[in-house]
Design an enzyme around this catalytic site. Structure first.
Site, PDB file in Angstrom:
ATOM      1  N   THR B 514       0.850  -1.189   0.000  1.00  0.00           N
ATOM      2  CA  THR B 514       0.000   0.000   0.000  1.00  0.00           C
ATOM      3  C   THR B 514       0.887   1.240   0.000  1.00  0.00           C
ATOM      4  OG1 THR B 514      -1.666  -1.332   1.114  1.00  0.00           O
ATOM      5  CG2 THR B 514      -2.090   0.995   1.077  1.00  0.00           C
ATOM      6  N   HIS B 515       2.054   1.116  -0.609  1.00  0.00           N
ATOM      7  CA  HIS B 515       2.977   2.250  -0.715  1.00  0.00           C
ATOM      8  C   HIS B 515       2.798   2.921  -2.074  1.00  0.00           C
ATOM      9  CE1 HIS B 515       5.607  -0.340   2.189  1.00  0.00           C
ATOM     10  NE2 HIS B 515       4.480   0.072   2.741  1.00  0.00           N
ATOM     11  N   ASN B 516       1.627   3.467  -2.277  1.00  0.00           N
ATOM     12  CA  ASN B 516       1.351   4.224  -3.499  1.00  0.00           C
ATOM     13  C   ASN B 516       1.887   5.636  -3.278  1.00  0.00           C
ATOM     14  OD1 ASN B 516      -1.024   2.468  -2.452  1.00  0.00           O
ATOM     15  ND2 ASN B 516      -1.113   2.267  -4.677  1.00  0.00           N
TER      16      ASN B 516
END
Lengths: 409, 588
Positions: B514-516
């Protein structure tokens, strides 16, 4: 603020009756009254949940039935707006209303009788500055025969000693200030002193702990095991000011008292209370209770549950962690003869006090769905008898009856 | 028609990590601050009960703490030739929802980016020459240096009570910790977590390879810790329920544990939950924000005016609100003009799994960030001369859990169900160890965010469209690094090892990270960045946009440490510069 305290101390020390000068609508008097109202935590009882402050309506569960707190805003019709200083004084000092009828001692006039006239005048002056709220409260919801107010004349004769606080000249002004707060305005005994069959203070057991409203207010004498004997003055000050100290975290009604009242006291008053409480004699000086043997079936069952469900926070050592998880080892509340608070906290959970000095506001979750009555009893028996603790076993039946009265139980 | 509410000094969009930090800093200045949060109120005492918080079905599978696609989602395509379709079930990434945001359900890896990461383009050009960077990459400098960020990193680490070991104190190597990290002024606030068996043997093997392993910096508390706001954390019990779960023990740093109980006591702060911001309002010049319009849970529309607007949502909503509000120019990959939606990046991950028959890792004793890392091949920590890529990967042996539903490691070829599968899960549950590579994701002109032309959310607003595939540079990078990482596994001599390299095309289905990042990036050039070095909008100076949206490209690290530091960095600029003289802090 400091000046006010000095005045009070001087007044107490000299036994003077003219502690402050000026008219009763002066800023100084009103300010003093506000601080005294905080000290006495008047708003706690005289405010209904979600209601306007001081407008009354909070239902107090007493062993005799329900009494609702009255509206003490200056509304002339439904509040105390038409009362004189004298009438206000009489209510606090004698428990009598302007109509000559008697208050019930749910209003702690047996403690407030110790207040000086200057202090009741100042509180009255402050209350008169509040926004009047027109709200009638039926205060007396007691069943027969307790609903007959005239009964209180007899009650008073047996249980009430009228009289303004008299400073002890042998003691320091600080000690006297502490005594004035603890025995008077702070009305600590209202919760912490056990009651006789009539609901009057059992004076032979002053501040030795009592159960009320499904909680047990612990012994706050200097007993080593059951009281605050091992606490320092600083421990007490920190507890009353922030809701937690290295040993414990306030919960239940005491958390509420701290958040609304003692967290807002002056440091000098906190210290004075600590000095006085630490000077009280232990109730059971020779106490040498023996723990239940570790190989007792209830203890081994409790140990297993503790390891699985409790040790993550309270630690294997039972020492917990400062400001977050209360220590169980050596805890007075854990070892009280009456385990009501413990059972309640395990069944319902509890959120500790949250103050600016200890803002974390940690919560103990409810275990009502994951532990049955016997399991709760075993784990409580275990914590009451481990790490040097010693107290009676908790029975599954006690848990069962408390659970019946618990929301969601 | 929106009903107008009494004016505030500051309106903050969202109430996660960055919003809590900004709100706390600005209420300290005496400002009246309101935070408007799309999701529900959540706190440890009420919502994260130890008796049910480890419910894997509820939280791990049904994703109870996460954004629902019906609330908002994105459409996705790999490249501009495709038609994007909406993500109807989140998979590759899991945005959070509610108070605390994704900072509730994170694992707690809390890194500082490397000094060279902040000067990515300049550094690479200085070291390898102007033509070394592959032309497919649009990497940029951040406009802020590590040295400038150091104090802000420090503030976040002390706020969150990070457990770790300094590798570089004031330029001196300490002999433990990460030798590649930028110099720090003081050590972590807490020592590292006690190490478990898997990472311990990983570290021994890494050392034999000549690498430099160290305990991963963790937001899982190694002891009792009281932060500068007076808030207390308890020691992690290593229950193995971090990612996707909230912590019941006050052990994992979050806005709930480390900021909110303090913030909520302030009379000049207010939180409004279950309220979704529709847009940021501008005055007639289009250069000044006047506040926000939001919809509450009963569908009522409200206008909250404020002097200062701070957008602290997750990157998708931060970027989309700029687009929906007409702030800045939406990036067009064909002309490479426009700033909003530019430089969307992600994370380039791979993994190595080792099956043993003579080891017992007790894998359920775990924490989200309890493990060992190797940084020898991260960023530009190794010489890229002669290599055909830029960037790098961290190696992380952090066995975060052995939860019963999703964690059933079996060797390749095992049936997916039936008695053979049952036997294999039994045989391998205790004796399997994995580690992963977290690789940089370098921006490329084709990877971007914009507004979907077809699909709308429940309010009729266009969904965000994501166009993304791994740049070939990143695929070459992760392949090289994965080979280097596999050397460690060889030292451990497992019965079987499985190396999973990342391949194109990128898929939104399997969970990756979830490291956008990116989409409203910070920088020095207003034609190539949406925000200046203080995260202030170039276009609307009374708007700040805080979060990983500001990363010009992503490094080989988890972003939260840097996101938290950026929040403090922006707060400091607002407190010391902006409030004295409201206006652009950097002249375009």
């Amino acid at each position: 603020m400091k000046r006010l305290i000095r005045y009070t101390l001087v007044a107490l020390a000299l036994g003077s009756s003219a502690a402050y000068a000026g008219d009763d609508q002066s800023f100084t008097a009103i300010q003093k009254g506000r601080d005294l109202a905080i000290l006495g935590d008047c708003a706690a009882c005289h405010t209904a949940p979600g209601g306007q402050a001081y407008a009354g309506g909070l239902e107090l569960q007493t062993p005799f039935g329900i009494i609702a707190s009255s509206n003490i805003t200056p509304d002339r019709e439904t509040g105390i707006g038409a009362w004189s200083d004298e009438q206000f004084y009489n209510a606090l000092h004698n428990g009598t209303t302007p109509h000559g009828s008697h208050l019930y001692p749910a209003m702690p006039y047996p403690a407030y009788t110790k207040l000086t006239r200057e202090d009741t005048d100042a509180i009255h002056a402050y209350l008169q500055t509040l926004q009047p709220v027109n709200k009638s409260v039926v205060t007396n919801r007691l069943p027969f025969p307790f609903n007959i107010r005239a009964d209180m004349a007899v009650w008073n004769a047996l249980n009430f000693t009228e009289g303004t606080f008299k400073p002890d000249p042998q003691k320091s002004p600080e000690w006297n200030r502490g005594a004035y707060i603890v025995e008077g305005l702070g009305h600590c005994g209202t919760c912490h002193t056990p009651k006789n069959v009539m609901g009057g203070d059992k004076n032979s057991a002053h501040l030795e702990g009592a159960s009320l409203q499904g909680w047990f207010a612990p012994n706050i004498t200097n007993d080593q095991r059951l009281g605050i004997g091992s606490w320092s003055e600083d421990d007490l000050v920190q507890y009353l000011k922030t809701g937690s100290n290295a040993r414990t975290i306030a919960s239940g009604p005491m958390a509420e008292e701290i958040e609304k009242s003692s967290a807002r006291w002056t440091d000098a008053d906190l210290k004075a209370v600590a000095v006085y409480l630490k000077d009280l004699k232990p109730a059971h000086p020779g106490d040498n209770a023996q723990p239940i043997a570790a190989d007792d079936k209830r203890m081994t069952a409790g140990a297993a549950i503790y390891k699985d469900r409790c040790a993550g926070c309270h630690q294997d050592s039972g020492k917990g962690g400062a400001k977050l998880f209360p220590a169980l080892a050596g805890s007075a509340i854990v070892q009280q003869p009456d385990a009501t608070t413990l059972m309640r906290v395990v069944l319902q959970g509890s959120q500790g006090a949250g103050t600016s000095g200890a803002p974390t506001h940690p919560a103990m979750p409810s275990f009502s769905h994951t532990l049955n009555d016997d399991q709760v009893a075993s784990v409580l028996t275990y914590i009451r008898n481990s790490w040097g603790n010693a107290a009676s076993a908790v029975a599954g039946g006690d848990v069962k009856s408390l659970r019946k009265n618990s929301p969601g139980g | 028609m929106a009903q107008k509410l009494p004016h505030k000094d500051v309106v903050i969009i969202g109430l996660g990590w960055t919003a809590s930090i900004l709100a706390n800093e600005l209420t300290d200045e005496g400002l009246e601050v309101v935070a408007i949060e799309r999701g529900p109120w959540r706190d440890t005492g009420t919502d994260f009960n130890i008796n049910y918080v480890q419910d894997e079905l509820r939280y791990g599978i049904r994703l109870d703490l996460f954004q629902r696609p019906t609330q908002d989602t994105v459409t996705f395509r790999n490249n501009g030739d495709q038609t994007a379709l909406p993500v109807r079930q989140f998979g590759s990434f899991l945005p959070g929802n509610g108070v605390g945001g994704a900072g509730v359900h994170w694992n707690g890896h809390t890194w500082r980016f490397l000094p060279s990461d902040f000067r990515c383009r300049s550094h690479l050009e200085e070291r390898y020459g102007a033509n070394f960077i592959p032309s497919e990459l649009s990497i940029q400098d951040w406009g802020v240096t590590y040295e400038e960020m150091e104090a802000s990193y420090d503030k976040f680490e002390y706020l969150a009570g990070i457990s770790g070991q300094a590798g570089n104190l004031n330029g001196q190597q300490t002999g433990h910790g990460n030798p590649f990290e930028g110099p720090r002024k003081r050590d972590y606030p807490q020592g590292p977590l006690p190490m478990n068996y898997g990472p311990t043997i990983f570290a021994e093997a890494a050392r034999k390879c000549g690498y430099h392993p160290f305990p991963t910096p963790a937001a899982n508390s190694s002891g009792f810790y009281t932060n500068p706001l007076g808030l207390t954390m308890g020691p992690c019990t290593m229950c193995g329920f971090c990612e996707r779960f909230a912590c019941a023990n006050y052990s994992k740093a979050s806005a709930q544990v480390n900021v909110l109980p303090h913030l909520m006591q302030k009379s000049n702060f207010e939180a409004r939950t279950n309220c979704e911001v529709m847009k940021i309002n501008l005055d007639s010049t289009g250069k000044k924000a006047t506040g926000v319009t939001y919809v509450d849970s009963s569908g009522e529309e409200w206008e909250q005016t404020a002097d200062l607007v701070i957008s602290c949502a997750f990157i998708f909503e931060n970027v989309r609100l700029l687009m929906l509000s007409g702030i800045g120019e939406i990036y067009d990959p064909k002309t490479q003009k426009g700033t909003i939606g530019r430089n969307y990046a992600y994370q380039t991950n791979s993994g190595i799994q080792m099956f043993f028959d003579d080891k017992n890792f007790n894998p359920f004793i775990a924490a989200g960030a309890l493990g060992q890392s190797v940084d020898d091949f991260n960023g530009d920590n190794f010489d890229h001369s002669g290599l055909d890529f830029v960037g790098g990967s961290g190696f992380n042996c952090i066995p975060t859990n052995a939860r019963p539903i999703l964690n059933r490691p079996t060797p390749p070829g095992t049936p997916k169900w039936g008695s053979e599968w049952k036997k294999a899960t039994k045989d391998h549950y205790l004796s399997t160890l994995s580690y992963s590579l977290q690789g940089s994701s370098y921006a490329s002109p084709g990877n971007h965010l914009d507004m979907d032309p077809a699909y709308t959310d429940r309010f009729g607003r266009p969904l965000m469209r994501m166009t993304f595939d791994f740049p070939d540079n990143d695929i070459r990078m992760t392949s090289y690094c994965t080979d280097k990482a596999a050397e460690i596994a060889k030292q451990l001599n497992p019965k079987q090892m499985v190396v999973s390299k990342r391949k194109k095309p990128y898929s939104v289905v399997p969970y990756q990270s979830t490291h956008n990042t990116g989409g409203a990036i910070m920088g020095t050039d207003p034609t190539k960045s949406a925000l200046n070095r203080y995260l202030q909008s170039w276009d609307v100076p009374n708007l700040f946009v805080i979060g990983a949206n500001a990363f010009p490209q992503n490094a080989g690290y988890n972003p939260t440490g840097t996101v938290g530091a950026l929040a403090f960095w922006a707060a400091e600029a607002i407190r010391t510069q902006y409030l004295k003289n409201p206006g652009a802090l950097v002249q375009a």
